[in-house]
Design a protein around this motif. Structure first.
Motif, PDB file in Angstrom:
ATOM      1  N   ARG A  41      16.899  21.373 -16.645  1.00  0.00           N
ATOM      2  CA  ARG A  41      17.448  20.272 -15.850  1.00  0.00           C
ATOM      3  C   ARG A  41      16.709  19.008 -16.244  1.00  0.00           C
ATOM      4  O   ARG A  41      15.491  18.904 -16.087  1.00  0.00           O
ATOM      5  CB  ARG A  41      17.244  20.561 -14.376  1.00  0.00           C
ATOM      6  CG  ARG A  41      17.910  19.548 -13.508  1.00  0.00           C
ATOM      7  CD  ARG A  41      17.856  19.988 -12.081  1.00  0.00           C
ATOM      8  NE  ARG A  41      18.819  19.233 -11.327  1.00  0.00           N
ATOM      9  CZ  ARG A  41      18.768  19.086 -10.031  1.00  0.00           C
ATOM     10  NH1 ARG A  41      17.821  19.678  -9.351  1.00  0.00           N
ATOM     11  NH2 ARG A  41      19.674  18.370  -9.423  1.00  0.00           N
ATOM     12  N   ARG A 123      15.677  12.391   0.325  1.00  0.00           N
ATOM     13  CA  ARG A 123      16.929  12.687  -0.385  1.00  0.00           C
ATOM     14  C   ARG A 123      16.667  13.005  -1.857  1.00  0.00           C
ATOM     15  O   ARG A 123      17.281  13.902  -2.438  1.00  0.00           O
ATOM     16  CB  ARG A 123      17.908  11.502  -0.253  1.00  0.00           C
ATOM     17  CG  ARG A 123      19.228  11.688  -0.965  1.00  0.00           C
ATOM     18  CD  ARG A 123      20.023  12.827  -0.330  1.00  0.00           C
ATOM     19  NE  ARG A 123      21.156  13.231  -1.116  1.00  0.00           N
ATOM     20  CZ  ARG A 123      22.399  12.850  -0.900  1.00  0.00           C
ATOM     21  NH1 ARG A 123      22.692  12.037   0.088  1.00  0.00           N
ATOM     22  NH2 ARG A 123      23.370  13.289  -1.671  1.00  0.00           N
ATOM     23  N   HIS A 126      15.306  16.451  -2.079  1.00  0.00           N
ATOM     24  CA  HIS A 126      16.408  17.418  -1.979  1.00  0.00           C
ATOM     25  C   HIS A 126      17.142  17.559  -3.310  1.00  0.00           C
ATOM     26  O   HIS A 126      17.399  18.671  -3.773  1.00  0.00           O
ATOM     27  CB  HIS A 126      17.388  17.003  -0.883  1.00  0.00           C
ATOM     28  CG  HIS A 126      18.666  17.774  -0.907  1.00  0.00           C
ATOM     29  ND1 HIS A 126      18.752  19.087  -0.499  1.00  0.00           N
ATOM     30  CD2 HIS A 126      19.905  17.429  -1.334  1.00  0.00           C
ATOM     31  CE1 HIS A 126      19.991  19.517  -0.661  1.00  0.00           C
ATOM     32  NE2 HIS A 126      20.710  18.531  -1.163  1.00  0.00           N
ATOM     33  N   GLU A 127      17.496  16.438  -3.916  1.00  0.00           N
ATOM     34  CA  GLU A 127      18.260  16.474  -5.171  1.00  0.00           C
ATOM     35  C   GLU A 127      17.462  17.102  -6.309  1.00  0.00           C
ATOM     36  O   GLU A 127      18.008  17.817  -7.135  1.00  0.00           O
ATOM     37  CB  GLU A 127      18.700  15.061  -5.577  1.00  0.00           C
ATOM     38  CG  GLU A 127      19.729  14.442  -4.679  1.00  0.00           C
ATOM     39  CD  GLU A 127      21.068  15.152  -4.714  1.00  0.00           C
ATOM     40  OE1 GLU A 127      21.445  15.706  -5.762  1.00  0.00           O
ATOM     41  OE2 GLU A 127      21.738  15.157  -3.664  1.00  0.00           O
ATOM     42  N   GLU A 130      15.410  20.997  -4.305  1.00  0.00           N
ATOM     43  CA  GLU A 130      16.205  22.008  -3.615  1.00  0.00           C
ATOM     44  C   GLU A 130      17.523  22.332  -4.301  1.00  0.00           C
ATOM     45  O   GLU A 130      18.004  23.453  -4.199  1.00  0.00           O
ATOM     46  CB  GLU A 130      16.444  21.571  -2.174  1.00  0.00           C
ATOM     47  CG  GLU A 130      15.136  21.487  -1.392  1.00  0.00           C
ATOM     48  CD  GLU A 130      15.270  20.796  -0.056  1.00  0.00           C
ATOM     49  OE1 GLU A 130      16.361  20.266   0.257  1.00  0.00           O
ATOM     50  OE2 GLU A 130      14.273  20.772   0.682  1.00  0.00           O
ATOM     51  N   ARG A 131      18.114  21.381  -4.977  1.00  0.00           N
ATOM     52  CA  ARG A 131      19.345  21.668  -5.724  1.00  0.00           C
ATOM     53  C   ARG A 131      18.987  22.258  -7.071  1.00  0.00           C
ATOM     54  O   ARG A 131      18.013  21.869  -7.677  1.00  0.00           O
ATOM     55  CB  ARG A 131      20.160  20.394  -5.941  1.00  0.00           C
ATOM     56  CG  ARG A 131      20.862  19.946  -4.682  1.00  0.00           C
ATOM     57  CD  ARG A 131      21.761  18.813  -4.963  1.00  0.00           C
ATOM     58  NE  ARG A 131      22.920  19.274  -5.725  1.00  0.00           N
ATOM     59  CZ  ARG A 131      23.913  18.497  -6.072  1.00  0.00           C
ATOM     60  NH1 ARG A 131      23.904  17.235  -5.759  1.00  0.00           N
ATOM     61  NH2 ARG A 131      24.924  18.968  -6.746  1.00  0.00           N
ATOM     62  N   GLU A 132      19.791  23.147  -7.546  1.00  0.00           N
ATOM     63  CA  GLU A 132      19.472  23.839  -8.786  1.00  0.00           C
ATOM     64  C   GLU A 132      20.366  23.441  -9.955  1.00  0.00           C
ATOM     65  O   GLU A 132      20.199  23.944 -11.040  1.00  0.00           O
ATOM     66  CB  GLU A 132      19.611  25.357  -8.568  1.00  0.00           C
ATOM     67  CG  GLU A 132      18.616  25.922  -7.583  1.00  0.00           C
ATOM     68  CD  GLU A 132      17.204  25.957  -8.127  1.00  0.00           C
ATOM     69  OE1 GLU A 132      17.037  26.134  -9.343  1.00  0.00           O
ATOM     70  OE2 GLU A 132      16.275  25.809  -7.330  1.00  0.00           O
ATOM     71  N   ASP A 133      21.334  22.579  -9.732  1.00  0.00           N
ATOM     72  CA  ASP A 133      22.324  22.339 -10.784  1.00  0.00           C
ATOM     73  C   ASP A 133      22.344  20.898 -11.270  1.00  0.00           C
ATOM     74  O   ASP A 133      22.096  19.978 -10.515  1.00  0.00           O
ATOM     75  CB  ASP A 133      23.718  22.706 -10.271  1.00  0.00           C
ATOM     76  CG  ASP A 133      24.118  21.870  -9.074  1.00  0.00           C
ATOM     77  OD1 ASP A 133      23.230  21.480  -8.303  1.00  0.00           O
ATOM     78  OD2 ASP A 133      25.314  21.596  -8.911  1.00  0.00           O
TER      79      ASP A 133
END
Length: 171
Positions: A41, A123, A126-127, A130-133
């Protein structure tokens, strides 16, 4: 008695070279590892004071990020080669979510970014964590702020994730 070793396995062994003949190995003897097995990523920091509109456009379509997070306190898109309408049109065409999460850069000390990952806005946390994509673009005011944010993100990602990310700075 033979002077060469062979590995016993299912495949037939190649012929042993004769004494006095030189055998050139098929490889250099170095191990080759593929470290990019898992998807990486990419988190790309863009110092908006130093980039032109064409490079921003190219980065957006090269990366195809899931989100472009604007961390600037004062938002403006009067860059050479682009404007607000073109930038938001590019975001729509690339299916990229624009998120505004301003940071008051002028009130932060540089040491805070290197020592405490909690400086990262919720935020953004989180992006990134916590988000994986998908890849992320982070719009920051200048190179100095990009360096500070890279330090904070590196600290946050190292403490929360073990693999699968790379922080870059657009040139």
């Amino acid at each position: 008695m033979s002077r060469s070793l062979r590995i016993v396995g299912e495949e037939p062994c190649p012929a042993t070279p004769e004494l006095g003949t030189r055998h050139i190995p098929e490889h250099s003897g170095q191990f080759r590892f593929n470290f990019d097995v898992e998807p990486v990523r990419r988190i790309v920091l863009i110092p908006m004071d130093d980039i032109d509109g064409v490079r921003l456009h190219d980065l957006l379509f090269e990366l195809e990020p899931v989100a472009a997070m604007d961390l600037r306190y004062a938002v403006r898109f009067d860059l050479p080669g682009t404007n607000r309408r073109r930038f938001f049109g590019d975001l729509e065409q690339a299916h990229t979510l624009y998120i505004r999460e301003p940071i008051e850069w002028h009130s932060l000390e540089s040491g805070a970014f290197a020592l405490d990952y909690r400086i990262v806005p919720p935020r953004l946390f989180h992006e990134i964590i916590e988000r994986e994509d998908g890849h992320i673009l982070l719009l920051v005011p200048n190179r100095k702020n990009a360096g500070f944010m890279a330090s904070a993100l590196n600290l946050a990602l190292t403490s929360r994730r073990t693999h699968g990310w790379r922080i870059e700075q657009a040139a």
